[in-house]
Write a protein that holds these residues in place. Structure first.
Motif, PDB file in Angstrom:
ATOM      1  N   THR A  81      -7.225  25.289  10.582  1.00 54.49           N
ATOM      2  CA  THR A  81      -7.224  24.571  11.964  1.00 54.49           C
ATOM      3  C   THR A  81      -8.089  25.426  13.109  1.00 54.49           C
ATOM      4  O   THR A  81      -7.645  25.348  14.178  1.00 54.49           O
ATOM      5  CB  THR A  81      -5.662  24.268  12.326  1.00 54.49           C
ATOM      6  N   SER A  82      -8.914  26.373  12.755  1.00 55.19           N
ATOM      7  CA  SER A  82      -9.818  26.970  13.887  1.00 55.19           C
ATOM      8  C   SER A  82     -10.622  26.272  14.488  1.00 55.19           C
ATOM      9  O   SER A  82     -11.379  25.242  13.876  1.00 55.19           O
ATOM     10  CB  SER A  82     -10.472  28.283  13.344  1.00 55.19           C
ATOM     11  N   LEU A 137      -2.300  26.347  21.470  1.00 55.12           N
ATOM     12  CA  LEU A 137      -3.410  27.150  20.581  1.00 55.12           C
ATOM     13  C   LEU A 137      -2.994  28.541  20.720  1.00 55.12           C
ATOM     14  O   LEU A 137      -2.472  28.845  21.579  1.00 55.12           O
ATOM     15  CB  LEU A 137      -4.732  26.977  21.651  1.00 55.12           C
ATOM     16  N   SER A 138      -3.456  28.883  19.434  1.00 49.74           N
ATOM     17  CA  SER A 138      -3.021  30.664  19.275  1.00 49.74           C
ATOM     18  C   SER A 138      -4.508  31.274  19.703  1.00 49.74           C
ATOM     19  O   SER A 138      -5.294  30.878  18.828  1.00 49.74           O
ATOM     20  CB  SER A 138      -2.423  30.941  18.345  1.00 49.74           C
ATOM     21  N   LEU A 139      -4.545  32.542  20.062  1.00 47.41           N
ATOM     22  CA  LEU A 139      -5.497  33.372  20.182  1.00 47.41           C
ATOM     23  C   LEU A 139      -5.414  34.464  18.798  1.00 47.41           C
ATOM     24  O   LEU A 139      -4.351  34.923  18.558  1.00 47.41           O
ATOM     25  CB  LEU A 139      -5.654  34.292  21.321  1.00 47.41           C
ATOM     26  N   PRO A 140      -6.431  34.374  17.959  1.00 46.78           N
ATOM     27  CA  PRO A 140      -6.325  35.024  16.689  1.00 46.78           C
ATOM     28  C   PRO A 140      -6.324  36.507  17.002  1.00 46.78           C
ATOM     29  O   PRO A 140      -6.800  36.838  18.149  1.00 46.78           O
ATOM     30  CB  PRO A 140      -7.474  34.821  15.833  1.00 46.78           C
ATOM     31  N   LEU A 171     -18.480  32.633  11.382  1.00 41.81           N
ATOM     32  CA  LEU A 171     -18.733  33.726  11.885  1.00 41.81           C
ATOM     33  C   LEU A 171     -17.334  34.342  12.828  1.00 41.81           C
ATOM     34  O   LEU A 171     -17.619  35.605  13.107  1.00 41.81           O
ATOM     35  CB  LEU A 171     -19.805  33.842  13.011  1.00 41.81           C
ATOM     36  N   ALA A 172     -16.295  33.577  12.671  1.00 45.51           N
ATOM     37  CA  ALA A 172     -15.393  34.068  13.579  1.00 45.51           C
ATOM     38  C   ALA A 172     -14.325  34.876  12.716  1.00 45.51           C
ATOM     39  O   ALA A 172     -14.151  34.567  11.420  1.00 45.51           O
ATOM     40  CB  ALA A 172     -14.609  32.913  14.048  1.00 45.51           C
ATOM     41  N   SER A 173     -13.581  36.084  13.286  1.00 43.90           N
ATOM     42  CA  SER A 173     -12.801  36.560  12.696  1.00 43.90           C
ATOM     43  C   SER A 173     -11.370  35.719  12.596  1.00 43.90           C
ATOM     44  O   SER A 173     -10.974  35.483  13.625  1.00 43.90           O
ATOM     45  CB  SER A 173     -12.532  38.205  13.371  1.00 43.90           C
ATOM     46  N   THR A 194     -16.797  33.461  20.035  1.00 41.02           N
ATOM     47  CA  THR A 194     -15.790  34.466  20.578  1.00 41.02           C
ATOM     48  C   THR A 194     -14.673  33.906  21.312  1.00 41.02           C
ATOM     49  O   THR A 194     -13.824  34.485  21.848  1.00 41.02           O
ATOM     50  CB  THR A 194     -16.544  35.490  21.449  1.00 41.02           C
ATOM     51  N   CYS A 195     -14.644  32.392  21.288  1.00 42.18           N
ATOM     52  CA  CYS A 195     -13.955  31.569  21.980  1.00 42.18           C
ATOM     53  C   CYS A 195     -12.938  30.891  21.062  1.00 42.18           C
ATOM     54  O   CYS A 195     -12.228  30.064  21.138  1.00 42.18           O
ATOM     55  CB  CYS A 195     -14.352  30.534  23.003  1.00 42.18           C
TER      56      CYS A 195
END
Length: 101
Positions: A80-81, A98-101, A73-75, A47-48
């Motif tokens: 580049t995650s 850094l961008s928050l998806p 598992l990340a949405s 979740t980060c």
């Protein structure tokens, strides 16, 4: 003191001061960036999840196999995650975006 630039979900930029050795998750929390980090930085939840701008991604250490597995598992996963709990602040990261998806 290095600064981290977060692009929040609404597109607004937040420039956050960071201390050397902190994780990106710790910097985000200390600067009221809207990031969950439900497991407290123990690499148990994804979740980060953050998206690193391409020009910065290659300057980071490669993600561990455990981090790569957790990222699956990340949405909104991208090439580049990364997990914010796994990136430690160094002088070389001053200005990273850094961008928050």
């Amino acid at each position: 003191m290095p600064h981290i630039i977060f692009i929040e979900e609404n597109g607004m930029e937040k420039k956050a001061p960071a201390e050397l050795g902190q994780t990106i998750l710790e910097v985000a929390r200390a600067n009221n960036v809207n990031i969950e980090g439900a497991c407290g930085g123990n690499m148990a939840c994804a979740t980060c999840h953050l998206v690193v701008m391409k020009k910065w991604y290659d300057s980071l250490p490669r993600p561990s196999d455990d981090e790569s597995d957790m990222l699956e598992l990340a949405s909104g996963l991208t090439l580049t995650s990364r997990l914010g709990c796994q990136i430690q602040v160094t002088e070389e990261l001053d200005g990273i975006i850094l961008s928050l998806p």
